[in-house]
Design a protein around this motif. Structure first.
Motif, PDB file in Angstrom:
ATOM      1  N   ASN A   5      22.371  41.738 -19.412  1.00  0.00           N
ATOM      2  CA  ASN A   5      22.547  42.441 -19.493  1.00  0.00           C
ATOM      3  C   ASN A   5      23.643  42.971 -20.594  1.00  0.00           C
ATOM      4  OD1 ASN A   5      22.618  46.224 -19.256  1.00  0.00           O
ATOM      5  ND2 ASN A   5      21.905  45.519 -17.101  1.00  0.00           N
ATOM      6  N   VAL A 106      29.756  37.198 -15.925  1.00  0.00           N
ATOM      7  CA  VAL A 106      30.348  37.895 -16.970  1.00  0.00           C
ATOM      8  C   VAL A 106      31.137  37.852 -17.881  1.00  0.00           C
ATOM      9  CG1 VAL A 106      30.878  40.391 -16.435  1.00  0.00           C
ATOM     10  CG2 VAL A 106      29.796  39.710 -14.335  1.00  0.00           C
ATOM     11  N   ILE A 132      25.650  39.509 -16.611  1.00  0.00           N
ATOM     12  CA  ILE A 132      25.738  40.851 -17.416  1.00  0.00           C
ATOM     13  C   ILE A 132      27.446  40.588 -18.851  1.00  0.00           C
ATOM     14  CG2 ILE A 132      26.472  42.978 -16.991  1.00  0.00           C
ATOM     15  CD1 ILE A 132      25.842  40.920 -14.345  1.00  0.00           C
TER      16      ILE A 132
END
Ligand code: AVI
Length: 328
Positions: A5, A106, A132
């Motif tokens: 993402n 992340v 992400i």
């Protein structure tokens, strides 16, 4: 199937002109170090990291390679590893390799293009990892986006490179207290810091023989000329790196070789001969004092991994109660 993402938190644009005008109106004159990193500055910094004299990057990578299992032992299963200022995501591989405890990565960076391409490469290399990528300014982040349930896992922040050292004490405290608030009571922080050592070693690291650091420092003047209609004459400034014993930091300066006037976007600034522009500070830490400092930010030291010369430390911090800290 793992998740990929990209979240754009749309970090605020820099106020380059205002910051330059303000810094050059100060006594002594300063320029914010973040402006050293346009694309040429970032490339020059990559070259600095390869220099023989610049031991920081190499030493940190060696420590991560040697102690990655010890660091893994300090993490909880199902960890979301959040990297501040992830750049090309090179060092993180030392922690992700062969580490079943990390289920999500992340990376957070302000530079969108590099962030997305580096995050895609990581997702490609580690097929079971959720990735992400978050485009944001980590110095002002107050919450994490909820994609991939980052905070439902066990969050840990990775902040390598001694980048903390480019902040003064109050900025570093604000950043660490922010990490503490974001992480809550179960958070871990893995932090790279450069240690105090012989000033001659430090001055060599910031004033290399090939002149790459000098070019990196002067690049800020080139950038002002290009982006802000400045007329700095680069021959009139020299790069100096010196250790400030009182503040335990290396300072980078640009020193005016002669008296001169410089105009930036129509505003004129006078430089006396020998006058300096302070462009960057790089604080060096003593582990004992660092331990005290992090306590005031809501963290305790679980472990500090160093190299045989004790030049650099990768510290594992654990959240603990602290005076004046608001918890999440
Ligand atoms: C990014 N930062 C940790 C570097 C440092 O060592 O303070 C920046 C740098 N400045 C000159 N050389 C490297």
């Amino acid at each position: 199937m793992s998740l990929f993402n990209f979240v754009d938190l749309d970090p605020p644009q820099d106020r380059f002109l205002e910051d330059v005008w303000q810094g050059l109106s100060r006594k002594p004159k300063t320029l914010p170090p973040k402006y050293l990193y346009d694309s040429s500055g970032s490339q020059l910094f990559e070259r600095i990291c390869q220099l023989e004299e610049y031991y920081l990057t190499k030493t940190e990578i060696e420590i991560l390679a040697r102690h990655h299992k010890d660091i893994e032992d300090l993490l909880e299963p199902d960890t979301s590893l959040i990297e501040y200022g992830s750049g090309s995501s090179v060092k993180i591989r030392k922690l992700l390799d062969d580490n079943p405890k990390i289920s999500a990565y992340v990376p957070i960076d302000i530079s969108k293009q590099q962030l997305v391409s580096a995050a895609r490469e990581i997702a490609h290399s580690y097929q079971n990892l959720d990735v992400i990528a978050v485009c944001a300014d980590y110095t002002t982040m107050i919450r994490f986006p909820d994609f991939g349930k980052i905070m439902d896992r066990n969050p840990a922040i990775f902040f390598p490179g001694s980048t903390l050292g480019n902040l003064d004490e109050s900025e570093a405290r604000t950043l660490l207290q922010g990490c503490r608030q974001l992480l809550g009571d179960r958070g871990r922080l893995i932090l790279g810091i450069d240690l105090v050592k012989d000033p001659a070693v430090l001055e060599r690291a910031y004033s290399d023989k090939k002149g790459v650091t000098a070019a990196f420092n002067k690049n800020i003047l080139i950038r002002i000329n290009r982006e802000l209609s400045g007329n700095f004459d680069l021959h009139n400034f020299s790069h100096v790196a010196r250790f400030n014993d009182r503040f335990q930091r290396i300072e980078m300066h640009l020193i005016a070789a002669r008296p001169q006037e410089v105009t930036i976007h129509g505003r004129s600034f006078h430089f006396a001969k020998g006058e300096s522009i302070h462009t960057e500070s790089s604080y060096k830490y003593d582990l004992k004092r660092f331990e005290q400092f992090i306590l005031s930010c809501g963290f305790e030291l679980s472990a500090a991994f160093t190299d045989p010369r004790r030049y650099f430390a990768v510290c594992a911090l654990k959240a603990c109660p602290a005076v004046n800290i608001k918890t999440a």
